[in-house]
Write a protein that holds these residues in place. Structure first.
Motif, PDB file in Angstrom:
ATOM      1  N   ARG A  74       0.836  -1.204   0.000  1.00 19.20           N
ATOM      2  CA  ARG A  74       0.000   0.000   0.000  1.00 19.20           C
ATOM      3  C   ARG A  74       0.875   1.260   0.000  1.00 19.20           C
ATOM      4  O   ARG A  74       0.594   2.232  -0.713  1.00 19.20           O
ATOM      5  CB  ARG A  74      -0.944   0.000   1.203  1.00 19.20           C
ATOM      6  CG  ARG A  74      -2.191  -0.856   0.996  1.00 19.20           C
ATOM      7  CD  ARG A  74      -3.221  -0.590   2.085  1.00 19.20           C
ATOM      8  NE  ARG A  74      -2.886  -1.271   3.327  1.00 19.20           N
ATOM      9  CZ  ARG A  74      -3.345  -2.474   3.654  1.00 19.20           C
ATOM     10  NH1 ARG A  74      -4.136  -3.127   2.837  1.00 19.20           N
ATOM     11  NH2 ARG A  74      -3.005  -3.039   4.797  1.00 19.20           N
ATOM     12  N   ASP A  75       1.931   1.229   0.828  1.00 21.65           N
ATOM     13  CA  ASP A  75       2.851   2.373   0.880  1.00 21.65           C
ATOM     14  C   ASP A  75       3.514   2.601  -0.479  1.00 21.65           C
ATOM     15  O   ASP A  75       3.646   3.741  -0.945  1.00 21.65           O
ATOM     16  CB  ASP A  75       3.946   2.132   1.931  1.00 21.65           C
ATOM     17  CG  ASP A  75       3.389   2.169   3.347  1.00 21.65           C
ATOM     18  OD1 ASP A  75       4.063   1.643   4.258  1.00 21.65           O
ATOM     19  OD2 ASP A  75       2.278   2.715   3.533  1.00 21.65           O
ATOM     20  N   GLN A  77       2.377   1.683  -3.376  1.00 24.45           N
ATOM     21  CA  GLN A  77       1.378   2.168  -4.344  1.00 24.45           C
ATOM     22  C   GLN A  77       1.201   3.675  -4.222  1.00 24.45           C
ATOM     23  O   GLN A  77       1.081   4.377  -5.234  1.00 24.45           O
ATOM     24  CB  GLN A  77       0.035   1.463  -4.114  1.00 24.45           C
ATOM     25  CG  GLN A  77      -0.143   0.257  -4.998  1.00 24.45           C
ATOM     26  CD  GLN A  77      -1.488  -0.404  -4.867  1.00 24.45           C
ATOM     27  OE1 GLN A  77      -2.089  -0.406  -3.801  1.00 24.45           O
ATOM     28  NE2 GLN A  77      -1.960  -0.994  -5.941  1.00 24.45           N
ATOM     29  N   ARG A  78       1.196   4.159  -2.998  1.00 21.35           N
ATOM     30  CA  ARG A  78       1.042   5.613  -2.796  1.00 21.35           C
ATOM     31  C   ARG A  78       2.234   6.348  -3.405  1.00 21.35           C
ATOM     32  O   ARG A  78       2.079   7.370  -4.088  1.00 21.35           O
ATOM     33  CB  ARG A  78       0.923   5.931  -1.309  1.00 21.35           C
ATOM     34  CG  ARG A  78      -0.514   5.920  -0.798  1.00 21.35           C
ATOM     35  CD  ARG A  78      -0.605   6.569   0.566  1.00 21.35           C
ATOM     36  NE  ARG A  78       0.096   5.799   1.570  1.00 21.35           N
ATOM     37  CZ  ARG A  78      -0.464   4.813   2.280  1.00 21.35           C
ATOM     38  NH1 ARG A  78      -1.716   4.490   2.071  1.00 21.35           N
ATOM     39  NH2 ARG A  78       0.240   4.163   3.187  1.00 21.35           N
ATOM     40  N   LYS A  79       3.431   5.808  -3.162  1.00 24.19           N
ATOM     41  CA  LYS A  79       4.638   6.443  -3.707  1.00 24.19           C
ATOM     42  C   LYS A  79       4.618   6.406  -5.235  1.00 24.19           C
ATOM     43  O   LYS A  79       5.029   7.363  -5.909  1.00 24.19           O
ATOM     44  CB  LYS A  79       5.898   5.734  -3.195  1.00 24.19           C
ATOM     45  CG  LYS A  79       6.180   6.009  -1.743  1.00 24.19           C
ATOM     46  CD  LYS A  79       7.405   5.247  -1.266  1.00 24.19           C
ATOM     47  CE  LYS A  79       7.617   5.459   0.215  1.00 24.19           C
ATOM     48  NZ  LYS A  79       8.669   4.584   0.773  1.00 24.19           N
ATOM     49  N   GLU A  81       1.975   6.361  -7.110  1.00 25.17           N
ATOM     50  CA  GLU A  81       0.974   7.314  -7.596  1.00 25.17           C
ATOM     51  C   GLU A  81       1.531   8.740  -7.592  1.00 25.17           C
ATOM     52  O   GLU A  81       1.128   9.573  -8.413  1.00 25.17           O
ATOM     53  CB  GLU A  81      -0.284   7.243  -6.736  1.00 25.17           C
ATOM     54  CG  GLU A  81      -1.181   6.053  -7.070  1.00 25.17           C
ATOM     55  CD  GLU A  81      -2.159   5.732  -5.947  1.00 25.17           C
ATOM     56  OE1 GLU A  81      -2.325   6.573  -5.035  1.00 25.17           O
ATOM     57  OE2 GLU A  81      -2.732   4.635  -5.981  1.00 25.17           O
ATOM     58  N   ASP A  82       2.469   8.989  -6.675  1.00 31.37           N
ATOM     59  CA  ASP A  82       3.086  10.315  -6.599  1.00 31.37           C
ATOM     60  C   ASP A  82       4.241  10.476  -7.591  1.00 31.37           C
ATOM     61  O   ASP A  82       4.740  11.584  -7.782  1.00 31.37           O
ATOM     62  CB  ASP A  82       3.625  10.571  -5.180  1.00 31.37           C
ATOM     63  CG  ASP A  82       2.508  10.805  -4.185  1.00 31.37           C
ATOM     64  OD1 ASP A  82       2.741  10.627  -2.976  1.00 31.37           O
ATOM     65  OD2 ASP A  82       1.394  11.152  -4.634  1.00 31.37           O
ATOM     66  N   ARG A  87       3.136   7.486 -13.142  1.00 30.88           N
ATOM     67  CA  ARG A  87       1.762   7.919 -13.441  1.00 30.88           C
ATOM     68  C   ARG A  87       1.561   8.081 -14.942  1.00 30.88           C
ATOM     69  O   ARG A  87       0.585   7.604 -15.522  1.00 30.88           O
ATOM     70  CB  ARG A  87       1.474   9.235 -12.718  1.00 30.88           C
ATOM     71  CG  ARG A  87      -0.013   9.492 -12.479  1.00 30.88           C
ATOM     72  CD  ARG A  87      -0.276  10.656 -11.570  1.00 30.88           C
ATOM     73  NE  ARG A  87       0.406  11.867 -11.966  1.00 30.88           N
ATOM     74  CZ  ARG A  87       1.347  12.448 -11.228  1.00 30.88           C
ATOM     75  NH1 ARG A  87       1.704  11.945 -10.065  1.00 30.88           N
ATOM     76  NH2 ARG A  87       1.939  13.564 -11.639  1.00 30.88           N
TER      77      ARG A  87
END
Lengths: 124, 62
Positions: A74-75, A77-79, A81-82, A87
């Motif tokens: 999850r961590d 994935q957030r990175k 996405e940033d 992206r």
């Protein structure tokens, strides 16, 4: 059907296939996809994130559900996405896939059967 | 300046390709045509660098 008619028919298919491929490779979607892949190759951070994500996914598949690994994913994935490179790559992939799927629908409908064929190895 | 092809140009090329395949199908037996489809998919995979078959097929492997 005569052999020459069969040969002519295949030559027509080959010719139209080449033009089909040329049209795809000259499309905005394909060009963006290639460009985004090239950006990825020069972005070490993006490559590191993707590599780590794939490793965590594999660990999850091999060892079963694991809370810590899920949190890591999850961590990551957030990175991801940033990360602008990742992206843009994902957006380019989505756009290209949509275009290719549309072409498959057209061809499949015209020939009365599914055109896209998996040629072994799976898509993952 | 070389311009990218628009979606409509891709779709036009797709339709022409589809028509050529349909014509060949009418003149081929089932196995011959199946082999032709596999060859076309392989060619697409090689030229595009993307597995067209895997991306578009109904096999929901992902």
């Amino acid at each position: 059907m005569s052999e020459s008619a069969s040969t002519d028919s295949n030559e027509t298919v080959n010719g139209q296939l080449s033009e089909f491929i040329d049209a795809i490779t000259a499309s905005n979607q394909y060009e963006q996809f290639v460009a985004s892949q090239q950006r990825l190759e020069s972005d070490d951070e993006a490559q590191r994130l993707l590599s780590e994500f794939q490793q965590k996914q594999q660990k999850l598949q091999e060892n079963g559900f694991d809370q810590a690994t899920m949190q890591d994913l999850r961590d990551l994935q957030r990175k991801m996405e940033d990360n602008e490179t990742i992206r843009e790559l994902r957006e380019a992939e989505t756009a290209l896939v949509e275009l290719l799927e549309e072409t498959n629908e057209i061809v499949s409908e015209r020939i009365g059967q599914e055109f896209a064929q998996t040629t072994g190895g799976g898509c993952c | 300046m070389l311009l990218s092809t628009t979606d409509s140009e891709v779709l036009t090329a797709t339709e022409r390709f589809a028509d050529a395949l349909a014509e060949t199908k009418a003149e081929s037996d089932e196995d011959e045509f199946a082999s032709l489809l596999v060859e076309c998919n392989e060619e697409l995979k090689q030229e595009l660098g993307v597995d067209y078959g895997a991306v578009c097929s109904d096999d929901d492997c992902c």
